[in-house]
Scaffold this motif. Structure first.
Motif, mmCIF file in Angstrom:
data_model
loop_
_atom_site.group_PDB
_atom_site.id
_atom_site.type_symbol
_atom_site.label_atom_id
_atom_site.label_comp_id
_atom_site.label_asym_id
_atom_site.label_seq_id
_atom_site.Cartn_x
_atom_site.Cartn_y
_atom_site.Cartn_z
ATOM 1 N N UNK A 1 8.908 7.161 100.120
ATOM 2 C CA UNK A 1 8.382 8.011 99.046
ATOM 3 C C UNK A 1 7.137 8.768 99.532
ATOM 4 N N UNK A 2 7.085 10.043 99.238
ATOM 5 C CA UNK A 2 5.946 10.846 99.648
ATOM 6 C C UNK A 2 6.120 11.564 100.961
ATOM 7 N N UNK A 3 7.217 11.315 101.662
ATOM 8 C CA UNK A 3 7.462 11.986 102.941
ATOM 9 C C UNK A 3 7.433 13.500 102.753
ATOM 10 N N UNK A 4 6.801 14.218 103.682
ATOM 11 C CA UNK A 4 6.798 15.673 103.621
ATOM 12 C C UNK A 4 8.209 16.199 103.899
ATOM 13 N N UNK A 5 8.763 16.932 102.935
ATOM 14 C CA UNK A 5 10.132 17.430 103.095
ATOM 15 C C UNK A 5 10.200 18.956 103.019
ATOM 16 N N UNK A 6 9.111 19.596 102.663
ATOM 17 C CA UNK A 6 9.039 21.058 102.646
ATOM 18 C C UNK A 6 7.571 21.444 102.595
ATOM 19 N N UNK A 7 7.310 22.717 102.828
ATOM 20 C CA UNK A 7 5.944 23.216 102.709
ATOM 21 C C UNK A 7 5.997 24.622 102.136
ATOM 22 N N UNK A 8 5.114 24.884 101.175
ATOM 23 C CA UNK A 8 4.992 26.205 100.562
ATOM 24 C C UNK A 8 3.794 26.908 101.184
ATOM 25 N N UNK A 9 3.964 28.153 101.579
ATOM 26 C CA UNK A 9 2.864 28.964 102.096
ATOM 27 C C UNK A 9 2.621 30.100 101.111
ATOM 28 N N UNK A 10 1.362 30.254 100.685
ATOM 29 C CA UNK A 10 1.037 31.271 99.687
ATOM 30 C C UNK A 10 -0.309 31.905 100.005
ATOM 31 N N UNK A 11 -0.631 32.927 99.215
ATOM 32 C CA UNK A 11 -1.879 33.657 99.445
ATOM 33 C C UNK A 11 -3.100 32.829 99.096
ATOM 34 N N UNK A 12 -2.981 31.946 98.115
ATOM 35 C CA UNK A 12 -4.099 31.078 97.735
ATOM 36 C C UNK A 12 -3.632 29.623 97.688
ATOM 37 N N UNK A 13 -4.586 28.729 97.743
ATOM 38 C CA UNK A 13 -4.273 27.301 97.653
ATOM 39 C C UNK A 13 -3.623 26.987 96.311
ATOM 40 N N UNK A 14 -4.171 27.546 95.231
ATOM 41 C CA UNK A 14 -3.657 27.263 93.898
ATOM 42 C C UNK A 14 -2.217 27.739 93.738
ATOM 43 N N UNK A 15 -1.902 28.898 94.316
ATOM 44 C CA UNK A 15 -0.529 29.406 94.234
ATOM 45 C C UNK A 15 0.431 28.519 95.016
ATOM 46 N N UNK A 16 -0.001 28.062 96.188
ATOM 47 C CA UNK A 16 0.858 27.187 96.997
ATOM 48 C C UNK A 16 1.094 25.861 96.292
#
Length: 762
Positions: A104-119
């Protein structure tokens, strides 16, 4: 007067308290983007769908990266990784390479966005479909299916398995009990964070919260398929680590994201992620048995540990101190290691010794009480001056002095043998003690020293300061070696482009880098001396180098200070704008935790100062003393005062050394009384998710801590004579507190942490 040993305040302290010290997450670049990982919500299974179409349209989202479109990393290959210096991983799981979920909690994807809050917002909206399997989530349930590993970190794991049974059966007195310790998490003040900046397609700079820039660089270079010299890792300031920083692969996640979007990318882990993605101390179930003859001489020690691992060969080595402490003809140390679908356990401050000394030193106290012998006297009776397994002499050992000095300062003589003899109002008062120990490690290291024409000195090494005072103590060493004031020395560390140094772990930074710093300064002085001797305008012209000494920024003839020449004048007449020297030092028995490059001049180590593990056993020792007050009505335990006496070789800076021991004792108080990570036994996820519910000591929990040092240099570990001090302070603390609780109440608590409900269960 020597600068070494003085209680000089940290030279980086003003930068830290004023906010000028830059930590990894504080690095910013034009056009930087922000990454936020998506974590698995199951304990075991596979990802069957990732619905990212809606997320791609979320405000500010630049990319959604998963196993379906991630950069393909080099696969795991332990032999190739070892050759590349990348075998030392927190978990053997390169990120986003397949759809398998291991915990549980394993990193399975990552979102890249313009701001930290958006990601972060987009990450929580990403819909993942799974096929789930039942996970193994409970240690007691899984121990019957455990394995007995043959090796641990190159040493035999199962020592004398089965050989303790007969001497235990024949012993005149014996104790045998089970002691348990919970999962604990590191939780340094600074969360893990990385900024990745690509230059073209083959050069990468990582600003990373790591305990080893060299290790992190090697790992990144290997898995990303880069030349090692094309990966630079920078970490001038690290806000604590305790073993959790530097070996985890979220750094690859950031580098992959930056490569995908063609921009610098920043990732900072949340406190919740630090519960699932950067290691922890695994729980243990330890059974310790001691047997003595009629007069209390130990004949046998048996220490068995049940614990677990996942995605790594590491497990909590809780029997380590039971191979080092006390004289006993027979000892048996064994392990059973189960598999749990939980994030990989890892090194945490004094791995093995922290839970292990709780068990062994509690058992020693129980045996002393059974024999009606004072606990210190029982330990003295069974003291050994040799490694009881290998038979080597200890390189330097003053444990008996630790007992004596600690007892005097603590007031041990007023302790009653029988419990429940002291009260203070409604509180029962008890005294307890325990032995502390930790290995004295040393690795290869390189240091470069530069002096400019103004007499300013720069010391450079890839070592790390994780809050222990490396900047300051390194400046003190160079100041003495060159005879210049500390305030003229600039220490530069935490950059993989500097001469290589070992991981800041295993309490071996001081023992490793300071011999190299000393030798580099000696080489620099020799070159200055050669310039002066060859210069007809120098008062040292034609002199024998052996007749020349140094102090106060100059060279002079021994016994005749009038015949001298300043460093500045020597460089000026030689028309030199600077002078530089670099040295590599390494233990006789091997490189330890790092293999130096060919940047620097190897130094010849004198045989009498050799750190030779084939000839000597290198360990530090100490004694811990606790006074506790126990509220009998509520079961609350307060540590009212604590005394710690440590034999760690030469003390390089009394102030920073004392701070390290105080920090270790506080760490131990937390382990004894409050720290525990709880898991949901249905799903396997941690339910203690932040510092609001994972409790650590605060100011009102911490008593006055009285610290003393033996301070005698270890003549064999290095010319400096110092061993590490970062970890020994925690060892034995929880046992001293538990033993004090028994002395106060007559109740023996064998399950950490010692919380009120357990007081009433006994």
């Amino acid at each position: 007067m020597s600068e070494t040993g003085k209680p000089i305040s940290r030279i980086d302290g003003r930068m830290k308290v004023s906010g000028k010290a830059t930590y990894s997450a504080e690095n910013n670049f034009p056009n930087i983007a922000y990454a936020f990982p998506v974590r698995a919500t199951i304990a075991k299974g596979r990802i069957v769908s990732i619905d990212d179409a809606v997320i791609q349209k979320e405000p500010g989202v630049i990319a959604v990266i998963s196993y379906k479109n991630a950069f393909k990393l080099k696969p795991l290959d332990m032999q190739a990784q070892a050759k590349a210096g990348a075998a030392f991983l927190g978990e053997n799981l390169p990120p986003l390479q397949d759809n398998v979920v291991h915990y549980p909690g394993q990193f399975i994807a990552v979102i890249v966005a313009e701001t930290y809050e958006q990601a972060r917002t987009a990450a929580y909206k990403l819909k993942i479909g799974y096929t789930s399997e039942k996970g193994a989530v409970d240690l007691k349930t899984e121990l019957p299916n455990s394995e007995k590993p043959k090796m641990f970190m190159g040493e035999e794991a199962q020592v004398n398995d089965g050989k303790a049974a007969a001497p235990l059966a024949a012993a005149s007195h014996k104790v045998e009990h089970t002691y348990s310790t919970p999962v604990e998490h590191h939780h340094p003040m600074e969360p893990h964070a990385t900024v990745a900046v690509w230059e073209g397609t083959d050069k990468l700079t990582l600003y990373d919260a790591t305990q080893g820039v060299g290790f992190t660089g090697s790992i990144a270079a290997y898995f990303l398929g880069l030349q090692k010299e094309n990966v630079r890792v920078i970490a001038p300031f690290v806000g604590g680590g305790f073993g959790s920083k530097g070996l985890w692969l979220h750094t690859l996640l950031v580098a992959m994201a930056a490569k995908a979007v063609g921009r610098p990318v920043k990732l900072a882990l949340t406190r919740q992620m630090m519960q699932t993605n950067v290691g922890h101390r695994a729980s243990t179930i330890q059974r310790v048995a001691l047997g003595t003859d009629a007069v209390g001489q130990l004949g046998v020690v048996r220490h068995h540990t049940g614990t677990y691992n996942n995605l790594t060969q590491f497990f909590e080595p809780s029997g380590k101190q039971s191979l080092v402490l006390y004289q006993a003809p027979q000892r048996e140390v064994t392990y059973n290691v189960a598999h749990l679908d939980r994030s990989a356990p890892t090194f945490m401050r004094a791995p093995g010794e922290t839970p292990g000394t709780f068990a062994l030193e509690s058992a020693m106290d129980e045996m002393a009480y059974q024999l009606k012998v004072d606990p210190i006297e029982f330990r003295i009776k069974n003291h050994t001056t040799k490694d009881p397994v290998k038979g080597h002499d200890f390189s330097s050992e003053f444990l008996l002095d630790c007992y004596r000095i600690g007892a005097e300062h603590f007031g041990w003589s007023s302790r009653s043998m029988e419990p429940r003899q002291k009260r203070h109002g409604k509180y029962l008062v008890g005294y307890g003690m325990a032995t502390a120990t930790y290995p004295g490690g040393r690795s290869a290291a390189s240091v470069k020293v530069n002096m400019n024409a103004k007499g300013d000195v720069t010391v450079m090494t890839a070592s790390i300061d994780i809050g222990t005072g490396t900047y300051t103590v390194l400046a003190q060493t160079a100041a003495d070696a060159l005879g210049v004031p500390v305030n003229r020395i600039d220490v530069k560390i935490g950059d993989s482009s500097f001469p290589p140094a070992p991981l800041a772990g295993g309490s071996q930074t001081t023992a490793s880098i300071h011999p190299a710093a000393l030798d580099a300064c000696v080489l620099l002085r020799k070159e200055l001396t050669a310039l002066a001797i060859a210069d007809p305008n120098s008062k040292l012209n034609g002199r024998n180098p052996d007749d020349i000494d140094h102090a106060d920024g100059k060279l002079f003839v021994k016994g005749d200070n009038s015949k001298s020449d300043t460093y500045l004048n020597i460089l000026s007449r030689a028309k030199r704008s600077e002078i530089e020297a670099c040295a590599t030092t390494l233990p006789i028995s091997g490189a330890g935790l790092t293999i130096p490059s060919a940047l620097c001049t190897p130094s010849q180590t004198p045989p009498e100062q050799n750190s030779d593990v084939k000839q000597y056993a290198f360990h530090s020792f100490g004694a811990q003393f606790a006074e506790v007050w126990v509220d009998e009505d509520f079961g609350t335990i307060r540590v009212k005062r604590f005394t710690s006496v440590q034999d760690v070789g030469r003390i390089m800076n009394e102030k920073t050394a004392r701070s390290q021991v105080i920090g270790g004792v506080i760490f131990g108080i937390g382990a004894a009384l409050m720290e525990a990570t709880e898991y949901d036994k249905r799903w396997g996820n941690p339910v203690t998710r932040t510092l609001a519910d994972y409790h650590v000591p605060v100011h009102l929990d911490v008593p006055p801590i009285d610290v003393h040092f033996i301070g005698k240099p270890d003549p064999h570990i290095s010319p400096i004579g110092a061993r590490g001090i970062g970890e020994i302070g925690i060892t034995g603390v929880s046992a001293a507190i538990a033993n004090a609780v028994f002395n106060a109440t007559g109740k023996r608590l064998r399950d950490l942490p010692l919380t009120p409900e357990k007081f009433f269960d006994v």
